[in-house]
Structures are given as C-alpha cells and as structure tokens.
Scaffold this motif. Structure first.
Motif, PDB file in Angstrom:
ATOM      1  N   ASN A  87       0.796  -1.220   0.000  1.00 38.30           N
ATOM      2  CA  ASN A  87       0.000   0.000   0.000  1.00 38.30           C
ATOM      3  C   ASN A  87       0.834   1.279   0.000  1.00 38.30           C
ATOM      4  O   ASN A  87       1.640   1.480   0.900  1.00 38.30           O
ATOM      5  CB  ASN A  87      -0.939   0.005   1.214  1.00 38.30           C
ATOM      6  CG  ASN A  87      -2.018  -1.064   1.107  1.00 38.30           C
ATOM      7  OD1 ASN A  87      -2.456  -1.393  -0.006  1.00 38.30           O
ATOM      8  ND2 ASN A  87      -2.448  -1.616   2.229  1.00 38.30           N
ATOM      9  N   ASP A  88       0.606   2.137  -0.993  1.00 39.70           N
ATOM     10  CA  ASP A  88       1.164   3.488  -0.996  1.00 39.70           C
ATOM     11  C   ASP A  88       0.073   4.366  -0.375  1.00 39.70           C
ATOM     12  O   ASP A  88      -0.878   4.772  -1.046  1.00 39.70           O
ATOM     13  CB  ASP A  88       1.482   3.889  -2.444  1.00 39.70           C
ATOM     14  CG  ASP A  88       1.974   5.333  -2.549  1.00 39.70           C
ATOM     15  OD1 ASP A  88       1.798   6.116  -1.589  1.00 39.70           O
ATOM     16  OD2 ASP A  88       2.529   5.671  -3.618  1.00 39.70           O
TER      17      ASP A  88
ATOM     18  N   PRO B 234      -0.291   7.505   1.032  1.00 39.19           N
ATOM     19  CA  PRO B 234      -0.678   8.837   0.543  1.00 39.19           C
ATOM     20  C   PRO B 234      -1.373   8.776  -0.823  1.00 39.19           C
ATOM     21  O   PRO B 234      -2.358   9.487  -1.056  1.00 39.19           O
ATOM     22  CB  PRO B 234       0.654   9.593   0.451  1.00 39.19           C
ATOM     23  CG  PRO B 234       1.546   8.895   1.430  1.00 39.19           C
ATOM     24  CD  PRO B 234       1.138   7.442   1.378  1.00 39.19           C
ATOM     25  N   ALA B 235      -0.903   7.891  -1.704  1.00 38.46           N
ATOM     26  CA  ALA B 235      -1.550   7.767  -3.028  1.00 38.46           C
ATOM     27  C   ALA B 235      -2.987   7.275  -2.852  1.00 38.46           C
ATOM     28  O   ALA B 235      -3.904   7.727  -3.555  1.00 38.46           O
ATOM     29  CB  ALA B 235      -0.752   6.813  -3.926  1.00 38.46           C
ATOM     30  N   MET B 236      -3.191   6.370  -1.919  1.00 40.25           N
ATOM     31  CA  MET B 236      -4.557   5.875  -1.675  1.00 40.25           C
ATOM     32  C   MET B 236      -5.433   6.985  -1.089  1.00 40.25           C
ATOM     33  O   MET B 236      -6.615   7.102  -1.410  1.00 40.25           O
ATOM     34  CB  MET B 236      -4.522   4.663  -0.740  1.00 40.25           C
ATOM     35  CG  MET B 236      -3.918   3.432  -1.411  1.00 40.25           C
ATOM     36  SD  MET B 236      -3.574   2.099  -0.235  1.00 40.25           S
ATOM     37  CE  MET B 236      -5.199   1.376  -0.064  1.00 40.25           C
TER      38      MET B 236
ATOM     39  N   ARG C 101      -5.180  10.126  -1.723  1.00 41.83           N
ATOM     40  CA  ARG C 101      -5.569  11.022  -2.832  1.00 41.83           C
ATOM     41  C   ARG C 101      -6.631  10.353  -3.702  1.00 41.83           C
ATOM     42  O   ARG C 101      -7.643  10.958  -4.056  1.00 41.83           O
ATOM     43  CB  ARG C 101      -4.331  11.395  -3.672  1.00 41.83           C
ATOM     44  CG  ARG C 101      -3.377  12.357  -2.952  1.00 41.83           C
ATOM     45  CD  ARG C 101      -2.259  12.853  -3.860  1.00 41.83           C
ATOM     46  NE  ARG C 101      -1.276  11.813  -4.160  1.00 41.83           N
ATOM     47  CZ  ARG C 101      -0.199  11.559  -3.396  1.00 41.83           C
ATOM     48  NH1 ARG C 101       0.053  12.289  -2.319  1.00 41.83           N
ATOM     49  NH2 ARG C 101       0.645  10.592  -3.728  1.00 41.83           N
ATOM     50  N   ARG C 102      -6.420   9.073  -4.002  1.00 43.52           N
ATOM     51  CA  ARG C 102      -7.336   8.386  -4.915  1.00 43.52           C
ATOM     52  C   ARG C 102      -8.740   8.233  -4.321  1.00 43.52           C
ATOM     53  O   ARG C 102      -9.730   8.370  -5.047  1.00 43.52           O
ATOM     54  CB  ARG C 102      -6.754   7.009  -5.251  1.00 43.52           C
ATOM     55  CG  ARG C 102      -7.672   6.167  -6.095  1.00 43.52           C
ATOM     56  CD  ARG C 102      -6.986   4.928  -6.629  1.00 43.52           C
ATOM     57  NE  ARG C 102      -7.952   4.028  -7.221  1.00 43.52           N
ATOM     58  CZ  ARG C 102      -7.711   2.759  -7.514  1.00 43.52           C
ATOM     59  NH1 ARG C 102      -6.505   2.254  -7.283  1.00 43.52           N
ATOM     60  NH2 ARG C 102      -8.649   2.007  -8.045  1.00 43.52           N
TER      61      ARG C 102
ATOM     62  N   ALA D  21      -3.655  15.417   1.672  1.00 38.13           N
ATOM     63  CA  ALA D  21      -4.716  14.918   0.777  1.00 38.13           C
ATOM     64  C   ALA D  21      -6.088  15.040   1.450  1.00 38.13           C
ATOM     65  O   ALA D  21      -7.080  15.420   0.805  1.00 38.13           O
ATOM     66  CB  ALA D  21      -4.438  13.462   0.406  1.00 38.13           C
TER      67      ALA D  21
END
Ligand code: DNO
Length: 391
Positions: A281-282, A284-286, A288-289, A328
């Motif tokens: 799991n990334d 911060p990317a999750m 944002r998504r 985010a």
C-alpha cells in the motif's frame, strides 16, 4: 477536519471530562453492551448521547455498528440481521448520529502478538511479530496448511520460540491475539477458534466479496435515504490471517467496495495504520485516490520489518508519510466545506503507553497520554498545512 476521540463508554477508564481536555470535540463510540445482530434502540442511543453532551462533547461517529458473523459467512436465514441493522441505522439517524464505521474482517478484528513492545525511550507499543504469529497458527492452533504459508526463516524462529515457551507464554499469546475483539464479546480458546474457522470452510475471497456486496445492497439504500455515511474499516493487518480471506486490504479492494454499490453512503474509514502495515500500500496515493469516499480517518503510523512484522510507531514516525496523507485529506475537506458539507472527522488512533498511562488499565492502544501526544502532533500538522493552503 473534526478532532475526535474514541471512548469505550462509561466503563472506559479514560473519562469524558479528560477527553474534553485533550481538545477533541467529537466522541467516537458504540453501544458495546448490545450483542452483535441486535437493534440499537433510540432510548439507549439518546441516553449515551446525553452523557456525552453533558461533558460538552458530541457523539460524532459510531465505531462500530458490528456485522453479525452469519452475514459474513452467509449462513442461515439472514433477513433478521439485515432488518436489525437497518433498524439501528434508522434509530441512529433519528438521533442525528450520521457517520457509522464497521468492518468486514472474518472472526478476528485487529490482531497483534505483543501488547507491550518496549521502545528505546521506555514507552511501549503494540506489535505484530511474524514468527510469533507463525508459532500460534502453525504450532499452537496446528491449522492444516499453515506451515506452507511461511518461509523457512520465520518458521525456524517460530519453532525456537515454541520450544522454549511455557504454558503461560502460550496462554498469553492466545489472549493477545484475541485482544482485538472488543469488549464483552466472544473470545475463543483454541478449540473454539478451530470451530469458528470450520464455519468459514469454503469461504474464499470471491465468496466473501459476494457476501459483502449483498450486505451493502441490503443496507446502503437505507443509509442513503437517511443521509448516513457508512465507512468500512480496513483489515488490520491487511493480509489474510489463519487461512481466512480478508477483502479490505488494498487499493484494489477499496475500489471494489466503492464500486460494488456506488453511493455517497458507501464510504471508507481511512485507517493509515492498518493500510500502512501492508507493503503493497502506498498510503498517501490511496488517500488522494479515495479522498471523496473517506467519511472518517484513523491516523497512526507503523514501522514495518522485512519478515512481515511491524510495530506501532510515533504518529509522525514510521513508514507512512503522515504529512502527505493529511495534505490529501485537507484538500478534500476544503472541497467539502466549499459545498457546505460536514468536515471529515479524524481521531488519533492507538497511542503508546507513555508516562502515567502505565498506571491505568485501558483498552490496548487506547491510552490517554499516548493518544493525546498523537493528537497534538497531528493538530500541529493540520494547523501548519491549513495556514499554507490559505495563503
Ligand atoms: C482498533 C480499531 C478497530 C476498529 C474496528 C472497526 O483499534 O481501529 O477495532 O474499531 O475494526 O469496526
């Protein structure tokens, strides 16, 4: 964002007047005394709400409105459980409690192997140790097929622990693994746990997803009609345990869930600690998504090790870039504010056992000083990032 704090009800050793002093304004709680599958009556919700209001706080989030195991397994007639869940949702809506967290983890909730892992500064934290977990699953529970899931190194360490462990060490490990199950509810001994696992025989990822989708189809329309925000808590840790599938562990899982029954009422509890324990799991990317689907955030950090072990780090330490996650969430929060929607409630999730925490017994992870330190650090990040956004 709204600062909240988890309170386990009148039996919690951290009192409401103390929570008030942490600066949090919202309370996260549940009617833990009501057995899974039963209706939460308006009178009981109001009574709890009154206690909270008398302390100058508001009941912001329900954590959790639990899902009966029969729904997860799809076992026997389920109508009564769905009816009861909908009735509880309507009752909560009637009282104005609109954000409802739940999880869909089979049998176990959050799972650790050590509740007082000593840190270099003398504080202690919760830890998941891969060899200890393997010792439990393969050597104590003796689950068929368990050893094949472990690598040689972990298995060797598991055997070494098991060979030298006393009966009381083993009893302690069982109790620790069971500690994630909240309050008064089922704790299993080894035979009881084996029987529970037996009930899940044949429930694989696809079946569990189908059972979950059915649950969502049964309850999301009611939630939507009453302006409620349901939010599923991720699996902790985000990996299968004891041969049981887990389906709220990754970005693909979250995408599956929000698309299974698209609705503003079908959202996510963004738990950085649970998701962050998974190397897949990334976080911060999750954030944002999935920002638009986040109805509640649990902020805490973990420090991972190569063999799958991890421990709970300082809120701003560990492997997850907390500042990027908060950035985010603030972006989404300001979008919502512009629309006149409610701010995102967040709470400092587990804290370390710090200073005077050692002197009082609390639910594992739910200390006063440890969580207050976490909240203060998160509040500082939020203040700084908010100032910069406003500039
Ligand atoms: C652990 C918690 C979880 C969570 C439930 C939500 O501390 O984050 O036990 O409350 O999984 O249903």
């Amino acid at each position: 964002m709204e600062e909240t704090w988890r309170w386990f009800g009148p039996a919690d050793n951290v009192r409401l007047d103390e929570i008030r002093q942490t600066g949090a304004t919202g309370v996260v709680t549940a009617l833990h005394e009501i057995p899974y599958g039963e209706i939460w009556p308006v009178s009981a919700i109001e009574e709890r709400q009154k206690l909270i209001a008398e302390a100058g706080l508001v009941w912001s989030v329900v954590e959790s409105l639990p899902i009966h195991e029969a729904i997860k397994i799809n076992e026997g007639p389920l109508d009564r459980y769905f009816d009861n869940y909908r009735a509880s949702l309507r009752n909560l809506a009637a009282c104005g409690v609109r954000t409802i967290c739940y999880n869909f983890m089979p049998v176990l909730d959050w799972t650790r192997t050590n509740l007082s892992f000593r840190l270099p500064n003398g504080a202690s934290a919760l830890r998941f140790d891969a060899p200890l977990y393997a010792a439990f699953d393969c050597l104590m529970l003796q689950r068929p097929g368990a050893e094949a899931e472990q690598n040689d190194e972990v298995m060797a360490a598991a055997r070494a622990w098991h060979d030298s462990a006393s009966e009381s060490d083993k009893a302690q490990l069982l109790a620790t693994i069971m500690a994630g199950l909240p309050g008064a509810f089922d704790r299993y001994d080894l035979p009881g746990l084996r029987r529970m696992l037996e009930r899940y025989r044949g429930v694989d990822v696809a079946t569990l997803r189908a059972n979950y989708t059915r649950f969502l189809k049964e309850v999301v329309p009611t939630a939507e009609e009453h302006g409620l925000r349901l939010c599923v808590h991720p699996d902790d840790p985000p990996r299968p345990l004891l041969g049981l599938p887990r389906i709220v562990s990754s970005a693909d899982d979250l995408a599956f869930i929000v698309n299974a029954v698209p609705s503003p009422a079908n959202g996510i509890t963004f738990c950085t600690g649970s998701l962050g324990a998974g190397p897949q799991n990334d976080v911060p990317a999750m954030a944002r998504r999935f920002a638009r689907h986040v109805h509640f955030a649990h902020l805490r950090n973990t420090s991972r090790e190569a063999d799958g072990s991890f421990y709970e780090a300082d809120h701003l330490g560990g492997d997850t870039d907390m500042i990027a996650v908060i950035d985010a969430l603030l972006e989404e929060d300001s979008r919502r504010r512009a629309e006149g929607a409610a701010p995102i409630p967040f709470r400092p999730d587990h804290g370390h056992v710090l200073l005077s925490d050692a002197a009082r017994k609390t639910h594992p992870g739910y200390t006063l000083i440890g969580r207050m330190k976490g909240l203060a650090e998160l509040r500082g990040v939020i203040a700084a990032l908010s100032r910069r956004r406003a500039a």
